[in-house]
Design an enzyme around this catalytic site. Structure first.
Site, PDB file in Angstrom:
ATOM      1  N   SER A  92       0.829  -1.196   0.000  1.00 60.24           N
ATOM      2  CA  SER A  92       0.000   0.000   0.000  1.00 60.24           C
ATOM      3  C   SER A  92       0.877   1.265   0.000  1.00 60.24           C
ATOM      4  CB  SER A  92      -0.954  -0.042   1.198  1.00 60.24           C
ATOM      5  OG  SER A  92      -1.944   0.937   1.097  1.00 60.24           O
ATOM      6  N   ASP A 120      -9.810  -6.396  -3.471  1.00 57.56           N
ATOM      7  CA  ASP A 120      -9.331  -5.173  -2.836  1.00 57.56           C
ATOM      8  C   ASP A 120     -10.261  -4.011  -3.175  1.00 57.56           C
ATOM      9  OD1 ASP A 120      -7.951  -3.167  -1.638  1.00 57.56           O
ATOM     10  OD2 ASP A 120      -6.067  -3.477  -2.702  1.00 57.56           O
ATOM     11  N   HIS A 160      -7.086  -6.448   0.258  1.00 56.92           N
ATOM     12  CA  HIS A 160      -5.995  -5.497   0.454  1.00 56.92           C
ATOM     13  C   HIS A 160      -4.899  -6.064   1.352  1.00 56.92           C
ATOM     14  CE1 HIS A 160      -4.320  -1.488   0.178  1.00 56.92           C
ATOM     15  NE2 HIS A 160      -4.173  -1.434   1.497  1.00 56.92           N
TER      16      HIS A 160
END
Length: 480
Positions: A267, A385, A413
């Protein structure tokens, strides 16, 4: 919920965050954990595992060499033209100029800016469109009769040809280098793995990966970002900007780096990996992006829930945790809730969370910045996600020079926590991967008929040996 409301009122009155995380009061390495003071009063927790390797091998092969040749042209309207100029493409373009073949259209890829809604037209497409219009015009003229006055019968009408205006580029970047990529094994002492988490996480989210690769013999390093995990929590919002956090990561990298380093980011942590790859291109050997998003410059959103006051965010913390569970995991069962609780995911103070989201300003990290990377990159994306759409990772794969996109169907995610075995296998195969070295071309043997003059002279017989009878006759005549 009532406790959160009370803590929120206290934080509003006192001006301090209620759930402040402080580091353990020690700087001595214990159980693989270290505390490093990157700046005065700014202490980060690091998990550093140096395994006891039974066998230490030196890198045996040189790996494969990859030619990184690319031309990036930026125009004033925001459009981007990327030309990959490898050896194969060079030969095809040369043949095209000689009239032996047509150009390979896949050599030139034009990528428009995300804000530009109109579809860009490359020069090759413009030429094709012009040819189509010319053919249509010729057929219409042929159906109508004679061509316009002053025009030859086979010549196309110049008035019907679309005018292609040449645009002046704003900036041009040329990349021309050779990169040698080799297999990175756990028995190699010059390899180190760096794991960098994103907003709200900690180094504990990498628990499965750290244990797996340390057992294989890899040296692993995983830091807690400032304000996360057991690192110190500065009470100034400026301490959580992208540049402040990137400087922390840079100092940690310089402290633990080996000769061949592999970065694994998740991320927001992908942006810090990209920053390091630009700063130290010779030391970063490979990189992994897990749900990292598209190649766009970072800019904080003006209309976001994280712009609310800290005390309001603290009151909403149970709702935010529930929303993260719904969006970050493909399934929302007891196992996922336990993972959130044990691995400190999203367990940060409201002040840190607000400062982190508002400090994501990095205008340099645009498409050109990512297109300049020449190292091999593995992109891992979770199908479910909801934070990062798959189109963003696909866009990233198009921009990068050497990218491999892998989509896992059973994850979201937090894919490295949901599917640790699949992620570990993917990463390990990527670490061991190296490009195939093309076989060396052996010189062709000469045909038997093609002999040098020296060979012909050697094969010719000597004159005394060729005519022995004549020599004998001459000696007999001399004696008489």
């Amino acid at each position: 919920m009532l406790t959160s409301l009370v803590d929120g009122l206290v934080s509003c009155l006192t001006g301090k965050s209620a759930n402040v995380v402080v580091p353990i009061e020690t700087s001595e390495p214990a159980d693989g954990y270290e505390f490093v003071e990157v700046k005065p009063g700014r202490v980060l927790r690091i998990r550093h595992i140096i395994p006891d390797r039974a066998v230490v091998e030196e890198p045996s092969g040189q790996g494969g060499s990859v030619s990184c040749k690319r031309k990036i042209t930026i125009y004033r309207n925001g459009q981007l033209l990327i030309e990959n100029l490898g050896e194969r493409e060079k030969k095809e373009l040369t043949n095209c100029q000689n009239g032996e073949a047509e150009p390979n259209i896949t050599v030139e890829v034009e990528l428009s800016d995300c804000n530009n809604s109109s579809t860009p037209v490359t020069s090759l497409e413009a030429k094709c469109d012009a040819g189509t219009v010319d053919k249509a015009g010729a057929s219409e003229d042929g159906a109508g009769g004679a061509p316009p006055p002053g025009q030859a019968p086979g010549q196309p009408d110049q008035s019907q040809q679309p005018k292609v205006r040449r645009r002046k580029p704003k900036r041009t970047v040329v990349i021309d280098c050779e990169r040698r990529i080799s297999s990175c094994k756990g028995t190699h002492s010059d390899v180190a793995l760096f794991f960098i988490h994103g907003v709200g996480g900690s180094l504990d989210i990498w628990g499965s990966q750290l244990d797996f690769f340390s057992r294989l013999g890899y040296e692993v390093i995983a830091p807690d970002l400032a304000g996360h995990g057991a690192s110190s929590v500065p009470q100034v919002a400026a301490a959580y900007t992208f540049y402040a956090l990137a400087e922390d990561i840079r100092l940690i990298f310089k402290r633990y780096a080996r000769k061949r380093n592999i970065l694994i980011g998740h991320s927001y942590g992908v942006s810090f990996c990209t920053f390091l790859a630009h700063e130290y291109p010779d030391q970063i050997h490979k990189m992994v992006m897990i749900n990292g998003g598209g190649p766009t410059a970072l800019e904080p959103s003006l209309c976001s829930i994280f712009n609310l006051p800290t005390c309001v965010l603290h009151c909403l913390s149970p709702l935010l945790a529930w929303s993260f569970l719904k969006a970050g995991f493909a399934r929302q069962g007891a196992k996922e809730k336990q993972l959130l609780k044990e691995n400190n995911a999203f367990n940060v103070s409201s002040f840190v969370l607000r400062a982190m989201m508002s400090g994501q300003y990095w205008p340099e990290g645009d498409e050109v910045y990512h297109a300049e990377l020449t190292l091999p990159i593995l992109l891992v994306h979770g199908m479910y996600d909801k934070f990062v759409p798959i189109e963003e990772d696909q866009r990233m794969a198009e921009i990068l020079l050497m990218a491999f996109l892998k989509v896992l169907d059973d994850g979201s995610h937090m894919i490295m926590m949901e599917c640790p075995e699949a992620v570990n296998t993917l990463l390990h195969e990527f670490f061991l991967w190296e490009p195939e070295t093309p076989p060396k071309k052996e010189p062709k043997a000469r045909p038997a008929t093609a002999k040098t003059p020296a060979d012909n002279t050697k094969d010719a017989p000597d004159s005394p040996k060729a005519r022995p009878s004549t020599a004998k006759l001459a000696s007999s005549n001399g004696s008489t």
